[in-house]
Each structure stands twice: as C-alpha cells, then as structure tokens.
Design an enzyme around this catalytic site. Structure first.
Site, PDB file in Angstrom:
ATOM      1  N   GLY A   1       0.781  -1.225   0.000  1.00  0.00           N
ATOM      2  CA  GLY A   1       0.000   0.000   0.000  1.00  0.00           C
ATOM      3  C   GLY A   1       0.815   1.277   0.000  1.00  0.00           C
ATOM      4  O   GLY A   1       1.867   1.396  -0.633  1.00  0.00           O
ATOM      5  N   ILE A   2       0.317   2.262   0.735  1.00  0.00           N
ATOM      6  CA  ILE A   2       0.977   3.566   0.780  1.00  0.00           C
ATOM      7  C   ILE A   2       2.353   3.461   1.418  1.00  0.00           C
ATOM      8  O   ILE A   2       3.302   4.140   1.005  1.00  0.00           O
ATOM      9  CB  ILE A   2       0.086   4.580   1.520  1.00  0.00           C
ATOM     10  CG1 ILE A   2      -1.159   4.888   0.669  1.00  0.00           C
ATOM     11  CG2 ILE A   2       0.848   5.867   1.819  1.00  0.00           C
ATOM     12  CD1 ILE A   2      -2.177   5.781   1.351  1.00  0.00           C
TER      13      ILE A   2
ATOM     14  N   ARG B   1       4.940  -6.954   9.295  1.00  0.00           N
ATOM     15  CA  ARG B   1       4.781  -8.374   9.625  1.00  0.00           C
ATOM     16  C   ARG B   1       5.311  -9.270   8.512  1.00  0.00           C
ATOM     17  O   ARG B   1       5.771 -10.378   8.767  1.00  0.00           O
ATOM     18  CB  ARG B   1       3.304  -8.702   9.890  1.00  0.00           C
ATOM     19  CG  ARG B   1       2.802  -8.175  11.226  1.00  0.00           C
ATOM     20  CD  ARG B   1       1.419  -8.720  11.533  1.00  0.00           C
ATOM     21  NE  ARG B   1       0.954  -8.297  12.838  1.00  0.00           N
ATOM     22  CZ  ARG B   1       1.263  -8.894  13.977  1.00  0.00           C
ATOM     23  NH1 ARG B   1       2.069  -9.939  13.969  1.00  0.00           N
ATOM     24  NH2 ARG B   1       0.781  -8.458  15.119  1.00  0.00           N
TER      25      ARG B   1
ATOM     26  N   ASP C   1       6.348  -6.855  14.488  1.00  0.00           N
ATOM     27  CA  ASP C   1       5.089  -6.207  14.857  1.00  0.00           C
ATOM     28  C   ASP C   1       5.358  -4.723  15.085  1.00  0.00           C
ATOM     29  O   ASP C   1       6.119  -4.349  15.988  1.00  0.00           O
ATOM     30  CB  ASP C   1       4.551  -6.866  16.128  1.00  0.00           C
ATOM     31  CG  ASP C   1       3.196  -6.326  16.553  1.00  0.00           C
ATOM     32  OD1 ASP C   1       2.770  -5.274  16.045  1.00  0.00           O
ATOM     33  OD2 ASP C   1       2.560  -6.980  17.420  1.00  0.00           O
TER      34      ASP C   1
ATOM     35  N   TYR D   1     -11.870   2.323  14.434  1.00  0.00           N
ATOM     36  CA  TYR D   1     -11.007   2.852  13.384  1.00  0.00           C
ATOM     37  C   TYR D   1     -11.097   4.374  13.334  1.00  0.00           C
ATOM     38  O   TYR D   1     -10.076   5.070  13.251  1.00  0.00           O
ATOM     39  CB  TYR D   1     -11.407   2.251  12.036  1.00  0.00           C
ATOM     40  CG  TYR D   1     -10.502   2.632  10.899  1.00  0.00           C
ATOM     41  CD1 TYR D   1      -9.293   1.980  10.705  1.00  0.00           C
ATOM     42  CD2 TYR D   1     -10.848   3.657  10.024  1.00  0.00           C
ATOM     43  CE1 TYR D   1      -8.452   2.331   9.660  1.00  0.00           C
ATOM     44  CE2 TYR D   1     -10.017   4.021   8.977  1.00  0.00           C
ATOM     45  CZ  TYR D   1      -8.823   3.352   8.800  1.00  0.00           C
ATOM     46  OH  TYR D   1      -7.990   3.706   7.773  1.00  0.00           O
TER      47      TYR D   1
ATOM     48  N   LYS E   1      -7.953   6.934  14.110  1.00  0.00           N
ATOM     49  CA  LYS E   1      -7.448   7.884  13.127  1.00  0.00           C
ATOM     50  C   LYS E   1      -7.653   9.331  13.569  1.00  0.00           C
ATOM     51  O   LYS E   1      -6.830  10.202  13.251  1.00  0.00           O
ATOM     52  CB  LYS E   1      -8.112   7.622  11.767  1.00  0.00           C
ATOM     53  CG  LYS E   1      -7.683   6.298  11.140  1.00  0.00           C
ATOM     54  CD  LYS E   1      -6.171   6.201  10.999  1.00  0.00           C
ATOM     55  CE  LYS E   1      -5.719   4.951  10.276  1.00  0.00           C
ATOM     56  NZ  LYS E   1      -4.255   4.880  10.114  1.00  0.00           N
TER      57      LYS E   1
END
Length: 272
Positions: free
Chosen positions: A41-42, A62, A76, A165, A169
């Site tokens: 991803g990013i 991971r 982790d 979530y 955030k």
C-alpha cells in the site's frame, strides 16, 4: 576543471571550496528513514519513493517484504522490541532523518466487539506513538521529520462499521499535533497525511477505482500520489511545515450534503 565521481551526477571543481559540496552530497546519501507498514500500500509506495530520492530505507512489517533496495525487518509495528530492532538497523549511528508510521489494520469486526476495539487502537494509534517515542532520540539527533498516516475517517467522516477505526485515526491527528509541539524546540517536525479512497489492498473497492461517484476527481488515488506528499513532508522543502494535516482525498471531504445526496453508495465507506 570538473571531476565527476562514479554514481554522482554532480561534479567537484578542483581548486575551489568543496567542503560544502561534499557535505551536501554526504547528507543526501545518508538520509535514513524507518517506514512501518512498508510491505504494501501507501507504506510500500513511500519506501519506494524515498529510495528513488536517495534515502536509505528500512521497512518494519509483519511480512518480510519491501521495495528492492530497502532493508526489510519482519516484526510487529506495535511491539516495542521489534521497533527497537528495526531502529538498530535504520539508525546504527543513532541518527534518523525520517519516520513514516503507516502500519495499520482495516475495520474488520463488529463495532461493539472489545477485541476488535483493542486490536484496532493498538495497531492504528498506539503503534505510531510507540514508534515515535522510541525513535525520538535518533530523530532529535538527526534533525528528523515524522509523517503519521491518518485518514479522512475520524476527522472528516464517521464510520458506521468501526468506531474503533474512526477513533484511532482521529487520535492520530491529536498525536501528530502534540508531537509537533514537543518537537518544535528539539528540531523534529511532525505532520499527518490523511488519505481518502486509495487503490490499495487496504481499501474496499466500493466502486471501480477509476469511477468513484463519491469523489469529485472521479477516481481512487494511487499510492504513489500519497508517497510524493510523504517525501515532500520529510524533505527540506517542508522545513517550515509542522503540526499540519494533509488531506489527500480527491476533494471528497469538501462535498456538500446536497452534492453527495444523489450518490448511491453502500451504507459505510472504509478508507485508508
């Protein structure tokens, strides 16, 4: 007379004061960065962009996977011992120029499930605090900068499916602003990148990536677009930027309720 060194595009002029030039080149080639969540991803795109810009990059994830040229450390990102192990690789001299905290887990459980709440808060919020806390001495020594990965969820939107979530955030923004205040007198800048819908494995494909009626620009973002902003925030061009939140969402959060009322979307949006 101009003498080029192998692998360097710039040249050294004999007979002149070359100390500043040599120092600048040395600095360019010794910029070190730790990226958490750099396996996809990013985070992966950020690691690749920084490598292309001449940084030495260590990825903690991971999965033992990172862009070619980066050092991959499997572990982790919320575990102190694993972060310290990655820091020993990323900053062997005790100096770190960049920290990108992009490790995270998506909403995946019932909103009222305690285990889900604890897992999401641990990885999406506490991990960033843990990394910043442990990397701080090296960041201070290196005059470094930090980019925390937030989201438009929490600050600009709520989440029907995962209050955990959204809370994590939103917390990232509070953490980023607070760390920016702490770092201001210590030579450490801290900013937050808050993505919207990005075409990564993390994001649910509510619509085709190239046809998003809920995004004014009409599409999902590419990870490389977020990576470019991360590179800017870590670099010297952003030397006066700290404590800010950069929303990168194709204009989604500026849609008025009237403008978005006609968008037929599922009951909840899950973004980066």
């Amino acid at each position: 007379m101009c003498r080029k060194r192998r692998g360097l595009g710039s040249c050294i002029r004999a007979g002149g004061d070359t100390s500043a030039t040599m120092h600048a080149m040395s600095e360019h080639h010794t910029r070190t960065c730790l990226v958490t969540g750099g396996s996809s991803g990013i985070g992966y795109a950020a690691a690749a962009r920084l490598l292309a810009d001449g940084w030495a990059v260590t990825s903690l994830s991971r999965r033992d996977h990172a862009p070619a040229g980066a050092v991959a450390v499997a572990g982790d990102a919320a575990e102190a011992a694993d972060i310290e192990r990655a820091l020993a690789v990323a900053a062997p001299d005790g100096r770190l120029r960049g920290l990108v905290c992009s490790a995270g887990v998506p909403p995946s459980g019932p909103w009222d499930d305690e285990a889900h709440w604890e897992q999401v808060l641990r990885v999406d919020l506490t991990a960033a605090w843990q990394a910043a806390r442990l990397a701080w001495p090296a960041l201070r020594a290196g005059g470094g900068a930090v980019v925390l990965l937030g989201s438009i969820v929490g600050s600009g939107e709520g989440s029907l499916r995962s209050p955990a979530y959204a809370a994590a955030k939103a917390g990232i923004e509070g953490l980023g602003r607070s760390l920016a205040l702490i770092g201001a007198k210590e030579g450490v800048r801290v900013n937050v990148l808050a993505p919207g819908a990005f075409d990564t494995p993390f994001d649910e494909k509510l619509f085709p990536p190239g046809a998003r009626p809920d995004v004014p620009l009409g599409r999902m973002g590419a990870p490389e677009e977020a990576a470019g902003i991360i590179a800017f925030l870590l670099g010297p061009e952003a030397s006066y930027v700290s404590g800010s939140v950069w929303r990168v969402d194709g204009g989604r959060t500026v849609l008025s309720p009237a403008s978005s009322a006609g968008v037929a979307a599922p009951e909840d949006h899950t973004e980066s």
